[in-house]
Design a protein around this motif. Structure first.
Motif, PDB file in Angstrom:
ATOM      1  N   ILE A  11       0.870  -1.189   0.000  1.00 38.38           N
ATOM      2  CA  ILE A  11       0.000   0.000   0.000  1.00 38.38           C
ATOM      3  C   ILE A  11       0.902   1.233   0.000  1.00 38.38           C
ATOM      4  N   GLY A  12       0.757   2.072  -1.034  1.00 34.17           N
ATOM      5  CA  GLY A  12       1.553   3.297  -1.148  1.00 34.17           C
ATOM      6  C   GLY A  12       2.658   3.153  -2.176  1.00 34.17           C
ATOM      7  N   ARG A  72       8.920  15.713  -2.067  1.00 31.39           N
ATOM      8  CA  ARG A  72       9.069  16.960  -1.295  1.00 31.39           C
ATOM      9  C   ARG A  72      10.226  16.894  -0.315  1.00 31.39           C
ATOM     10  N   THR A 130      15.788  22.806   5.354  1.00 33.22           N
ATOM     11  CA  THR A 130      14.380  22.705   5.578  1.00 33.22           C
ATOM     12  C   THR A 130      14.034  23.145   6.998  1.00 33.22           C
TER      13      THR A 130
END
Ligand code: FAD
Length: 397
Positions: A10-11, A45, A272
């Motif tokens: 999943i993903g 990202r 970041t």
């Protein structure tokens, strides 16, 4: 029931793509369910670095750094069009928290953990070359260290890993939203939604690689598996006009945190931040205070450069919940299972883009007692990854 698979993943961020590739290479039948798009969340990202993580030495995470440097070397070999070595610079000023001897000690240890290969060496830049550093402020500058680490395009790397998995017959369903799973005698019955409506399949093993959605997805699986206690920490980047010529800069923000200033597609990427997040992961957005903090840090070191913000984006880290400052929190990947001896479900918490391949191997090692014997079809340490290796995409079901 429309299908039987050894694994359902999943993903389709870097961890889902990596798990699918490793499983398909090991000979297993694999279905990947992705609700939005390959590399549509955290894996597009990030800071886009394939690195050992020099700063993790400060928190004593030597194993993580050693493994990441090993994985960086593998990626440089198998994905030369996607992962490239870049010069990194650490300027040390009179006001810097880390002193030149500390930086030298850290880089020496980094070189040792990188097996003292040529690419692990570092140098101190002679004063005569400080003028070549993209306008970096030289007032009160005491030393500039130069070493090498790697940069990538995170989304393109994730897509390349997914394409490699597909070329080994893994099936990908996009949109394929995982709705729920129920334990059966020999695995899980899985329900998901595609553009055509709801569908079902059965798998021997289920891999939850849903990044910041991990505990929401876990709650859809019965019987209930206790979730790990985590927090989501958002990291924002800004993209500025103007290209950097000499490489990446490892600057120190006003609070002592490391902020990278990096070349990115003929522009400059700065990041970041670390801001606690709660809410729907799909709604994560850069905050004004984060953008201001990054701009302040950039202007402090590059006051003469253009600081026009062309773009901004935010992603979510999955970190173990703790009292300590986010910056010093462990970045090792955590795994939970539905049963310690013979697991049929593995959830991947946290992790790094850099270590996706090693993470995928650990997932398969956990599931080895459960999965049937199959004939291996490839080795992820040698399978080439590149923008040109795209096989035809399988149709959504
Ligand atoms: C700001 C920041 C900077 C970083 N920088 C670096 C770096 O420079 N180098 C590095 O090595 N690492 C870095 N990392 C870490 C790295 O980016 C992440 O560990 C990695 O991208 C996480 O990938 P993932 O596959 O676990 O999650 P994601 O990429 O978020 O993928 C999860 C996927 O699951 C899907 N999904 C969710 N729910 C469902 C459902 N119900 N059904 C189907 N699909 C679903 C989502 O749509 C998504 O595509 C950074 C992380 C952040 C936040």
């Amino acid at each position: 029931m429309t299908g039987q698979y050894d694994l359902v993943v999943i993903g389709a961020g870097i961890h889902g793509a990596g798990a699918a590739q490793a499983a398909a290479a090991a000979g297993y039948s694999v279905l990947v369910l992705e609700q939005t798009g390959v590399a549509s969340a955290t894996s597009c990202r990030s800071s886009k670095l394939i690195h050992g993580g020099l700063r993790y030495l400060e928190s004593g995470q030597l194993n993580l750094v050693r493994e990441s440097l090993r994985e960086r070397d593998i990626l440089l070999r198998i994905a030369p069009q996607l992962v490239r070595l870049v010069p990194f610079h650490i300027p040390v000023y009179r006001h810097s928290v880390r002193r030149p001897w500390q930086v030298r000690a850290g880089l020496s240890l980094y070189a040792v953990l990188g097996n003292l290969r040529r690419q692990a060496w570092f140098t101190t830049l002679p004063r005569a070359q400080w003028g070549d550093l993209d306008g970096l402020v030289t007032e009160n500058l005491q030393a500039v260290f130069r070493y090498q680490d790697a940069q990538t395009d995170d989304a393109a790397l994730t897509q390349a890993v997914m394409h490699s998995a597909q070329s080994l017959d893994a099936e990908l369903v996009v949109p394929g939203e995982f709705l729920g799973a129920q334990r059966t005698v020999n695995g899980y019955a899985v329900r998901y939604r595609t553009s055509q409506g709801e569908a079902e399949c059965h798998c021997t093993a289920l891999v939850n690689a849903t990044g910041p959605w991990i505990n929401t997805v876990l709650a859809r699986i019965t019987p209930r598996v206790p979730p790990a206690t985590i927090e989501l920490v958002q990291g924002t980047h800004i993209v500025l006009d103007g290209a950097l010529r000499s490489g990446v800069y490892y600057t120190e923000a006003e609070d002592g945190r490391a902020v990278f200033v990096m070349p990115w597609r003929s522009m400059t990427l700065v990041g970041t931040t670390e801001t606690r997040f709660s809410g729907d992961p799909a709604q994560v957005r850069p905050q004004t205070a984060e953008v201001d903090y990054l701009l302040r840090t950039f202007r402090r070191y590059f006051p003469e450069r253009d600081a026009h913000v062309r773009d901004q984006f935010a992603g979510l880290r999955v970190l173990p919940l703790a009292e300590s400052a986010v910056f010093h929190r462990p970045r090792e990947t955590l795994f939970t299972t539905d049963a310690p001896q013979q697991p049929h479900l593995v959830s991947i918490y946290g992790g790094k883009l850099t270590g996706y391949r090693a993470t995928a191997e650990k997932v398969l090692a956990l599931l080895a007692p459960t999965l049937p014997a199959r004939t291996r079809r490839g080795d992820t340490r040698t399978l080439p990854l590149g923008p040109k290796s795209n096989p035809s995409q399988k149709k959504s079901r």
